[in-house]
Design a protein around this motif. Structure first.
Motif, PDB file in Angstrom:
ATOM      1  N   ASP A 216       6.001   6.869  -1.613  1.00  0.00           N
ATOM      2  CA  ASP A 216       6.492   7.458  -2.866  1.00  0.00           C
ATOM      3  C   ASP A 216       5.907   6.850  -4.130  1.00  0.00           C
ATOM      4  O   ASP A 216       6.454   7.050  -5.213  1.00  0.00           O
ATOM      5  CB  ASP A 216       8.027   7.347  -2.912  1.00  0.00           C
ATOM      6  N   GLU A 217       4.771   6.145  -4.018  1.00  0.00           N
ATOM      7  CA  GLU A 217       4.237   5.472  -5.210  1.00  0.00           C
ATOM      8  C   GLU A 217       3.824   6.458  -6.288  1.00  0.00           C
ATOM      9  O   GLU A 217       4.008   6.205  -7.484  1.00  0.00           O
ATOM     10  CB  GLU A 217       3.035   4.593  -4.822  1.00  0.00           C
ATOM     11  N   GLU A 218       3.283   7.586  -5.864  1.00  0.00           N
ATOM     12  CA  GLU A 218       2.727   8.521  -6.850  1.00  0.00           C
ATOM     13  C   GLU A 218       3.794   9.160  -7.735  1.00  0.00           C
ATOM     14  O   GLU A 218       3.464   9.771  -8.749  1.00  0.00           O
ATOM     15  CB  GLU A 218       1.874   9.595  -6.162  1.00  0.00           C
ATOM     16  N   ILE A 219       5.056   9.041  -7.355  1.00  0.00           N
ATOM     17  CA  ILE A 219       6.106   9.562  -8.244  1.00  0.00           C
ATOM     18  C   ILE A 219       6.933   8.413  -8.832  1.00  0.00           C
ATOM     19  O   ILE A 219       8.032   8.630  -9.338  1.00  0.00           O
ATOM     20  CB  ILE A 219       7.007  10.595  -7.528  1.00  0.00           C
TER      21      ILE A 219
ATOM     22  N   THR B 115      -3.164  -2.893  -2.899  1.00  0.00           N
ATOM     23  CA  THR B 115      -4.456  -2.310  -2.519  1.00  0.00           C
ATOM     24  C   THR B 115      -4.769  -1.020  -3.257  1.00  0.00           C
ATOM     25  O   THR B 115      -5.409  -0.121  -2.712  1.00  0.00           O
ATOM     26  CB  THR B 115      -4.531  -2.074  -1.000  1.00  0.00           C
ATOM     27  N   GLU B 116      -4.330  -0.929  -4.514  1.00  0.00           N
ATOM     28  CA  GLU B 116      -4.763   0.204  -5.339  1.00  0.00           C
ATOM     29  C   GLU B 116      -6.287   0.137  -5.495  1.00  0.00           C
ATOM     30  O   GLU B 116      -6.898  -0.913  -5.298  1.00  0.00           O
ATOM     31  CB  GLU B 116      -4.093   0.139  -6.717  1.00  0.00           C
ATOM     32  N   PRO B 117      -6.906   1.271  -5.876  1.00  0.00           N
ATOM     33  CA  PRO B 117      -8.367   1.293  -5.975  1.00  0.00           C
ATOM     34  C   PRO B 117      -8.932   0.265  -6.946  1.00  0.00           C
ATOM     35  O   PRO B 117      -8.302  -0.068  -7.950  1.00  0.00           O
ATOM     36  CB  PRO B 117      -8.668   2.699  -6.484  1.00  0.00           C
ATOM     37  N   ALA B 118     -10.134  -0.215  -6.624  1.00  0.00           N
ATOM     38  CA  ALA B 118     -10.878  -1.076  -7.538  1.00  0.00           C
ATOM     39  C   ALA B 118     -11.347  -0.251  -8.729  1.00  0.00           C
ATOM     40  O   ALA B 118     -11.462   0.962  -8.649  1.00  0.00           O
ATOM     41  CB  ALA B 118     -12.069  -1.669  -6.812  1.00  0.00           C
TER      42      ALA B 118
ATOM     43  N   SER C  67       0.862  -1.194   0.000  1.00  0.00           N
ATOM     44  CA  SER C  67       0.000   0.000   0.000  1.00  0.00           C
ATOM     45  C   SER C  67       0.887   1.229   0.000  1.00  0.00           C
ATOM     46  O   SER C  67       1.956   1.218   0.596  1.00  0.00           O
ATOM     47  CB  SER C  67      -0.873   0.060   1.258  1.00  0.00           C
ATOM     48  N   HIS C  68       0.417   2.299  -0.639  1.00  0.00           N
ATOM     49  CA  HIS C  68       1.124   3.581  -0.518  1.00  0.00           C
ATOM     50  C   HIS C  68       0.223   4.558   0.223  1.00  0.00           C
ATOM     51  O   HIS C  68      -1.006   4.524   0.079  1.00  0.00           O
ATOM     52  CB  HIS C  68       1.537   4.128  -1.882  1.00  0.00           C
ATOM     53  N   LEU C  69       0.860   5.439   1.007  1.00  0.00           N
ATOM     54  CA  LEU C  69       0.073   6.425   1.758  1.00  0.00           C
ATOM     55  C   LEU C  69       0.345   7.845   1.305  1.00  0.00           C
ATOM     56  O   LEU C  69      -0.155   8.805   1.905  1.00  0.00           O
ATOM     57  CB  LEU C  69       0.319   6.261   3.259  1.00  0.00           C
TER      58      LEU C  69
ATOM     59  N   TYR D  40      -9.772   7.227  -2.177  1.00  0.00           N
ATOM     60  CA  TYR D  40      -9.893   6.136  -3.145  1.00  0.00           C
ATOM     61  C   TYR D  40      -8.498   5.643  -3.548  1.00  0.00           C
ATOM     62  O   TYR D  40      -8.267   4.451  -3.696  1.00  0.00           O
ATOM     63  CB  TYR D  40     -10.705   6.678  -4.323  1.00  0.00           C
ATOM     64  N   ASP D  41      -7.581   6.592  -3.710  1.00  0.00           N
ATOM     65  CA  ASP D  41      -6.206   6.263  -4.132  1.00  0.00           C
ATOM     66  C   ASP D  41      -5.229   6.805  -3.120  1.00  0.00           C
ATOM     67  O   ASP D  41      -4.735   7.909  -3.266  1.00  0.00           O
ATOM     68  CB  ASP D  41      -5.961   6.840  -5.524  1.00  0.00           C
ATOM     69  N   MET D  42      -4.849   5.943  -2.091  1.00  0.00           N
ATOM     70  CA  MET D  42      -5.482   4.683  -1.787  1.00  0.00           C
ATOM     71  C   MET D  42      -5.653   4.464  -0.303  1.00  0.00           C
ATOM     72  O   MET D  42      -5.521   3.376   0.207  1.00  0.00           O
ATOM     73  CB  MET D  42      -4.670   3.517  -2.370  1.00  0.00           C
ATOM     74  N   LYS D  43      -6.006   5.524   0.425  1.00  0.00           N
ATOM     75  CA  LYS D  43      -6.100   5.357   1.880  1.00  0.00           C
ATOM     76  C   LYS D  43      -7.185   4.373   2.271  1.00  0.00           C
ATOM     77  O   LYS D  43      -7.035   3.636   3.252  1.00  0.00           O
ATOM     78  CB  LYS D  43      -6.289   6.718   2.559  1.00  0.00           C
TER      79      LYS D  43
HETATM   80 ZN   LIG Z   1      -2.414   4.659  -6.035  1.00  0.00          ZN
END
Ligand SMILES: [Zn+2]
Length: 369
Positions: free
Chosen positions: A136-139, A161-164, A73-75, A103-106
């Motif tokens: 750091d997933e978003e970068i 656990t990225e969004p469905a 998971s990324h926060l 949603y993305d992705m807490k």
């Molecule tokens: Zn994400």
């Protein structure tokens, strides 16, 4: 879902944590650790580097060398601090919970943490459980990619656990992503008095952009996009410099190699220009493997027991940390997070009713894989 569960998720959303704000990301990591108080979970906190927040590696279940289950998971979020005060306030509207990063992705990270904790407390795991929480997933995960890959190599499978996707679909394949920076250098000149002496870098860049965009091939699932451009210094000066980034998406490793070579191999149309191209594939394609098929069938059967139909979406254009694990040959399921819509926009929301069944799915996966 319990009040505590929804309250905690709302606290997480109020804790704004864009990738570029390590203080906010680290507060999120503190909140994760606080949830694990008293649970038989070991917490390793890895200090942030490169101006990023910390990462966590949470371990539970049997402490053996058997291949484990890796949860990712990324926060970090894409929303700047202040978004919640102005453009995307935290609010509940029917089944929809609105807020930056829900949603993305807490939402997905929250439901997986609840499942992880429950399995740890009840000692239901048969394999080692390793949960990596990243900043750091978003970068593109520049800091945590080596960590993810090292732990993936020791794992039987990876759960992300990225969004469905629409209607709760999970993800079993994703395109690979390439990023490039192109710099065109020409020769500056006065646009009035010395026009013939100039070599217009924007003009040359325009020709290169047409060539790059012409690499798009929908039949093969290849797309190239030039989404930004910068060049020139004044309206009456022939520009010396022009720069633009390129976004590349491919479905196969082979296409990634081919397209990378095509973009890196571009040459200026004449020798008065200099073309400098950096970058390459940033996330390898996540191709659906036999191992992932088996994993999906298992998850589908569990979902049926819980009472919902688990469907896989078609190949998804966006990359995630699941691309790294799948590219190593580790069976990977992604999109296990919350259902909703509006990722990366000011209309982002999660569906509250999707949290409990998907938490139960995650819990059963952690117990049975
Ligand atoms: Zn994400």
């Amino acid at each position: 879902m319990s009040d505590h569960s929804l309250d905690t998720l709302q606290t997480w959303i109020r804790t704004e944590s864009p990738t570029s704000e390590p203080a906010g990301v680290n507060m999120m990591m503190d909140l994760v650790i606080a949830e694990l108080t008293g649970a038989p979970v070991s917490v390793e906190r890895i200090p942030g580097q490169q101006g990023l927040g910390d990462a966590l590696v949470l371990r539970a279940g049997p402490r053996t060398d058997a291949p484990g289950i890796l949860v990712l998971s990324h926060l970090d979020t894409v929303h700047p601090v202040g978004t919640i005060e102005a453009d995307l306030p935290l609010r509940i509207d029917g089944d929809r919970l609105y807020g930056p990063g829900v949603y993305d992705m807490k939402g997905g990270a929250w439901l997986a943490l609840e499942a992880f904790r429950q399995v740890a407390v009840l000692e239901k795991a048969t394999r080692p459980l390793v949960y990596i929480v990243t900043p750091d997933e978003e970068i593109g995960s520049p800091m945590t990619r080596p960590l993810i890959e090292a732990l993936a190599r020791k794992s039987a499978c990876a759960l992300v656990t990225e969004p469905a996707r629409d209607g709760g679909r999970i993800v079993t394949s994703r395109k690979g992503v390439g990023r490039f920076d192109v710099h065109v250098e020409g020769r500056p000149a006065h646009a009035g008095s010395r026009h013939r002496d100039g070599r217009n870098a924007i003009h040359e860049a325009a020709a290169q952009i047409l060539a790059i965009e012409a690499l798009t091939d929908y039949a093969r699932g290849i797309t190239t996009t030039v989404g930004m451009i910068a060049g020139g210094t004044a309206v009456n000066t022939i520009p010396q410099h022009c720069r633009f980034p390129v976004d590349l998406r491919v479905e196969t490793v082979a296409d990634g190699v081919e397209m990378e070579a095509a973009i890196r191999g571009l040459v200026p149309r004449n020798s008065d220009f200099r073309l400098t191209i950096t970058g390459g594939m940033n996330r390898p394609p996540y191709e659906r493997s036999e191992g992932t098929d088996t994993l999906f069938a298992h998850a589908r059967a569990i979902a049926a027991e819980i009472g919902f139909d688990l469907v896989s979406s078609d190949k998804v254009g966006g990359g995630s940390d699941g691309n790294f694990t799948a590219a190593l040959g580790i069976p990977t399921l992604d999109g296990l997070g919350i259902d909703g819509d509006g990722a990366h926009t000011l209309q982002e929301y999660g569906l509250i009713s999707s949290i409990a069944p998907r938490r139960d799915l995650m819990r059963r996966l952690l117990e049975t894989l």
